[in-house]
Scaffold this motif. Structure first.
Motif, PDB file in Angstrom:
ATOM      1  N   UNK A   2     146.235  64.940 -67.914  1.00 11.13           N
ATOM      2  CA  UNK A   2     145.428  64.644 -66.739  1.00 11.13           C
ATOM      3  C   UNK A   2     144.080  65.355 -66.835  1.00 11.13           C
ATOM      4  N   UNK A   3     144.090  66.617 -67.253  1.00  8.84           N
ATOM      5  CA  UNK A   3     142.835  67.359 -67.385  1.00  8.84           C
ATOM      6  C   UNK A   3     141.916  66.693 -68.399  1.00  8.84           C
ATOM      7  N   UNK A  10     136.213  61.803 -64.854  1.00  7.98           N
ATOM      8  CA  UNK A  10     136.015  62.352 -63.520  1.00  7.98           C
ATOM      9  C   UNK A  10     137.283  62.171 -62.703  1.00  7.98           C
ATOM     10  N   UNK A  11     137.179  62.220 -61.364  1.00  9.60           N
ATOM     11  CA  UNK A  11     138.371  62.073 -60.516  1.00  9.60           C
ATOM     12  C   UNK A  11     139.108  60.769 -60.819  1.00  9.60           C
ATOM     13  N   UNK A  30     149.477  67.500 -58.568  1.00 10.95           N
ATOM     14  CA  UNK A  30     148.227  67.487 -59.338  1.00 10.95           C
ATOM     15  C   UNK A  30     147.008  67.227 -58.450  1.00 10.95           C
ATOM     16  N   UNK A  31     147.220  67.142 -57.130  1.00 15.10           N
ATOM     17  CA  UNK A  31     146.130  66.990 -56.190  1.00 15.10           C
ATOM     18  C   UNK A  31     145.846  65.561 -55.757  1.00 15.10           C
ATOM     19  N   UNK A  57     137.577  60.305 -56.160  1.00 17.99           N
ATOM     20  CA  UNK A  57     137.807  59.110 -56.985  1.00 17.99           C
ATOM     21  C   UNK A  57     137.418  57.865 -56.205  1.00 17.99           C
ATOM     22  N   UNK A  58     136.924  56.844 -56.918  1.00 20.76           N
ATOM     23  CA  UNK A  58     136.568  55.595 -56.231  1.00 20.76           C
ATOM     24  C   UNK A  58     137.785  54.858 -55.702  1.00 20.76           C
TER      25      UNK A  58
END
Length: 58
Positions: A2-3, A10-11, A30-31, A57-58
């Motif tokens: 994920x990182x 980005x997000x 993970x948020x 995130x969009x």
């Protein structure tokens, strides 16, 4: 993983099968937050999806 994806894109946003609570908990840890829900998957099958994304995130 994920990182790495965050550094590249980005997000992030993901679709998670609602019937997989372990995956939902993983992404929440993970948020990610749920912002929408679909009754059907992308193929039109009756597998509810949770649409989750990280802040920004969009």
């Amino acid at each position: 993983m994920i990182e790495f994806a965050q550094k590249q894109k980005g997000p992030l946003a993901v679709d998670v099968n609602e019937q997989n609570p372990q995956a939902c908990r993983f992404y929440e840890a993970q948020g990610f937050v749920t912002y929408d829900r679909s009754e059907l998957d992308s193929s039109g099958r009756p597998f509810p999806l949770l649409h989750m994304r990280q802040p920004g995130a969009p």
